[in-house]
Enzyme design. Sequence first.
Site: not given
Length: 205
Positions: A12, A117, A150
């Site tokens: 991310d 994702k 995450c």
Amino acid sequence: MDMEHAALLIIDMQNDFIHRDGFVRKSSRGIGLDNHSLERLTTPIPCIKQLAQTFRASGRDVINIYTAWQPDYSDVALPLRKLGAKAKEHGALVVGSWGAQIIDELTPEKGDLMLMKKAYGAFFQTGLDRLLRNRRITTLLFTGVATNYCVETTAREAVAYGYDIVVISDGCATFDPAGHDATLKVIRMGFGEVMSADEVMKILR
């Protein structure tokens, strides 16, 4: 732990999370964050860059994992409360958008792998496990943001799938030091290893 069959996961590190013009910074007040908290998300960039270069040079895989959703957010697989309402309002993290792209400092290189994702965890309803097994990867090293969201979720999933894990202490960041430290403590005690970027690079070299 088999470091010969290890891969680096970068989670991310996207414009909407990290860049000063991204969604998180523009919406910081609405989601309860201050500028000091947001600056912490940029701290792992140099470590991640070094690690990625070392992995590539040694012939090991670098996997960029990113979050992206359809424009109507019909495929979101995480709680959309305060953050989600603002994300919709700003059109954040939409597939193919600038906000969903990896930041320029960590632009993926030829040979890097990409995985999209929809949830906190990168294993949930994705092909990550198959990808790793097809490439005979047994050990995963974790970097990215946010440490206690995450990164931690994906690390816990990885253990459930049978992988050895290493969380890079200075290669991850989150909004508050307490959350970061809590994740590292939990990982170290019950899930895997915690190492610095320098420690990992010494092993790889």
